[in-house]
Design a protein around this motif. Structure first.
Motif, mmCIF file in Angstrom:
data_model
loop_
_atom_site.group_PDB
_atom_site.id
_atom_site.type_symbol
_atom_site.label_atom_id
_atom_site.label_comp_id
_atom_site.label_asym_id
_atom_site.label_seq_id
_atom_site.Cartn_x
_atom_site.Cartn_y
_atom_site.Cartn_z
ATOM 1 N N SER A 88 0.808 -1.219 0.000
ATOM 2 C CA SER A 88 0.000 0.000 0.000
ATOM 3 C C SER A 88 0.844 1.273 0.000
ATOM 4 C CB SER A 88 -0.938 -0.006 1.204
ATOM 5 O OG SER A 88 -1.837 -1.071 1.087
ATOM 6 N N SER A 144 -2.500 5.433 0.328
ATOM 7 C CA SER A 144 -3.657 5.152 1.177
ATOM 8 C C SER A 144 -4.684 6.266 0.970
ATOM 9 C CB SER A 144 -3.256 5.052 2.650
ATOM 10 O OG SER A 144 -2.761 6.297 3.094
ATOM 11 N N GLY A 145 -5.894 6.008 1.413
ATOM 12 C CA GLY A 145 -6.937 7.026 1.365
ATOM 13 C C GLY A 145 -7.770 6.967 0.102
ATOM 14 N N CYS A 146 -9.028 7.369 0.246
ATOM 15 C CA CYS A 146 -9.952 7.267 -0.885
ATOM 16 C C CYS A 146 -11.228 8.026 -0.525
ATOM 17 C CB CYS A 146 -10.254 5.778 -1.138
ATOM 18 S SG CYS A 146 -11.085 5.433 -2.706
ATOM 19 N N LYS A 201 -11.083 2.186 4.893
ATOM 20 C CA LYS A 201 -11.404 3.362 5.706
ATOM 21 C C LYS A 201 -11.316 3.022 7.202
ATOM 22 C CE LYS A 201 -14.782 7.013 6.131
ATOM 23 N NZ LYS A 201 -16.001 7.602 5.614
ATOM 24 N N SER A 215 -7.696 2.674 8.121
ATOM 25 C CA SER A 215 -6.999 3.963 8.137
ATOM 26 C C SER A 215 -7.283 4.709 9.436
ATOM 27 C CB SER A 215 -7.446 4.829 6.949
ATOM 28 O OG SER A 215 -7.090 4.210 5.749
ATOM 29 N N TYR A 264 -0.189 7.959 8.044
ATOM 30 C CA TYR A 264 -1.625 8.225 7.884
ATOM 31 C C TYR A 264 -1.950 9.528 8.617
ATOM 32 C CZ TYR A 264 -2.278 3.614 5.900
ATOM 33 O OH TYR A 264 -2.214 2.525 5.072
ATOM 34 N N VAL A 309 -6.286 10.902 0.558
ATOM 35 C CA VAL A 309 -5.410 10.240 -0.415
ATOM 36 C C VAL A 309 -3.969 10.706 -0.178
ATOM 37 C CG1 VAL A 309 -4.906 9.913 -2.859
ATOM 38 C CG2 VAL A 309 -7.284 9.999 -2.080
ATOM 39 N N CYS A 311 -2.131 -1.432 -3.502
ATOM 40 C CA CYS A 311 -3.003 -0.346 -3.002
ATOM 41 C C CYS A 311 -4.323 -0.861 -2.431
ATOM 42 C CB CYS A 311 -3.227 0.709 -4.073
ATOM 43 S SG CYS A 311 -1.724 1.624 -4.448
ATOM 44 N N SER A 330 -6.495 1.859 -0.766
ATOM 45 C CA SER A 330 -6.885 3.022 -1.567
ATOM 46 C C SER A 330 -7.549 2.536 -2.853
ATOM 47 C CB SER A 330 -5.622 3.830 -1.895
ATOM 48 O OG SER A 330 -5.946 4.974 -2.645
ATOM 49 N N ASP A 331 -7.755 3.467 -3.776
ATOM 50 C CA ASP A 331 -8.130 3.102 -5.148
ATOM 51 C C ASP A 331 -7.025 3.665 -6.023
ATOM 52 O OD1 ASP A 331 -9.121 3.053 -7.794
ATOM 53 O OD2 ASP A 331 -11.189 3.079 -7.070
ATOM 54 N N HIS A 344 -7.835 6.673 -8.157
ATOM 55 C CA HIS A 344 -8.593 7.800 -7.583
ATOM 56 C C HIS A 344 -8.091 9.102 -8.216
ATOM 57 C CE1 HIS A 344 -9.903 10.788 -4.642
ATOM 58 N NE2 HIS A 344 -10.747 9.882 -4.188
#
Ligand code: SF4
Length: 256
Positions: free
Chosen positions: A12, A15-17, A30, A33, A42, A50, A72, A75-76, A79
């Motif tokens: 990863s 991170s984040g989405c 989520k 995170s 983070y 993100v 990942c 995350s996406d 994104h």
């Protein structure tokens, strides 16, 4: 393979989405995170923002034996806040570590093909590989060790995302039907895809997945001799990882 998962390791560097569709309601990334907020890069104020983690870009170097790596998972990868140079560095890592297999799964395939093309072009140029210089047979793109997938949790998302995926050149193209939230008819896609992952939702408050929907999808891919991985199903009120369906577990992979 760990605990019914379809990957050996997750990696990863991003991170984040933000939620994009019905399948995001109980986003695992989520929740994770939030647990990590203020630690390991983070952000403390907004742990699901993100974020790029440059210290993790070379993560796959740690693994000597070839692994199937979920890229990942926090995350996406596509994104809109993910920057070009982050993706470049991650794909460059895949390029210079070809023994591993990298699986990228997105709910946002729009524009991904163009982005990948551009990154491949720049990696090629920076490493002196040129399609036009008579070395076409040695041109390594699209990367053979990069598998691309989209999530399709219902018919609408399948019809939106799978046709886009099918336009993107990739060694392996797969669909994760997880969490499977309704019956999906995929017969028109199955012959062109390389792999199906199927599973119900997990966790508290999970939405129901009828086992018949799972069997239907499995049969759709089996007809075309496509590998199927059934990760989990709820049977008689119980969540079962790698359930036996039609008398056996379904843990197949594409040859890649
Ligand atoms: S796209 Fe994936 S990571 Fe992003 S919110 Fe939805 S489930 Fe979570």
């Amino acid at each position: 393979m760990k605990d019914g998962q379809w990957w050996d390791e997750s990696w990863s560097p991003i991170s984040g989405c933000t939620p994009v569709s019905e399948g995001c309601r109980f986003c695992w990334a989520k929740r994770m995170s939030k647990r990590l907020k203020g630690r390991y890069g983070y952000p403390a104020d907004d742990p699901f923002k993100v974020t790029f983690h440059p210290d993790k870009v070379n993560g796959p170097l740690r693994w000597r034996k070839p692994r199937r790596i979920f890229v990942c998972s926090m995350s996406d990868f596509n994104h809109p806040d993910v920057e070009w140079n982050w993706q470049y560095k991650i794909i460059e890592t895949m390029f210079v570590n070809p023994d591993h297999t990298y699986m990228v799964l997105t709910k946002r395939p729009e524009g991904f093909g163009k982005r990948l093309d551009d990154i491949y072009f720049h990696i090629g140029r920076n490493y002196g590989l040129n399609w036009d210089s008579g070395k076409a047979e040695n041109y390594p793109f699209p990367l053979k060790n990069l598998w691309l997938g989209v999530t399709a949790e219902n018919q609408q998302r399948a019809d939106e995302r799978i046709p886009i995926l099918l336009q993107i050149p990739a060694a392996v193209r797969f669909v994760s039907f997880e969490p499977l939230l309704s019956r999906i008819k995929a017969a028109k896609y199955a012959p062109k895809l390389d792999w199906a992952i199927i599973g119900c939702e997990s966790g508290a408050g999970r939405r129901q997945t009828d086992v018949d929907w799972i069997i239907d999808l499995k049969d759709t891919f089996v007809v075309y001799d496509k590998p199927v991985f059934i990760k989990q199903a709820e049977i008689a009120g119980k969540l079962i990882k790698m359930p036996k369906i039609d008398g056996r577990e379904w843990n197949e992979y594409p040859k890649g």
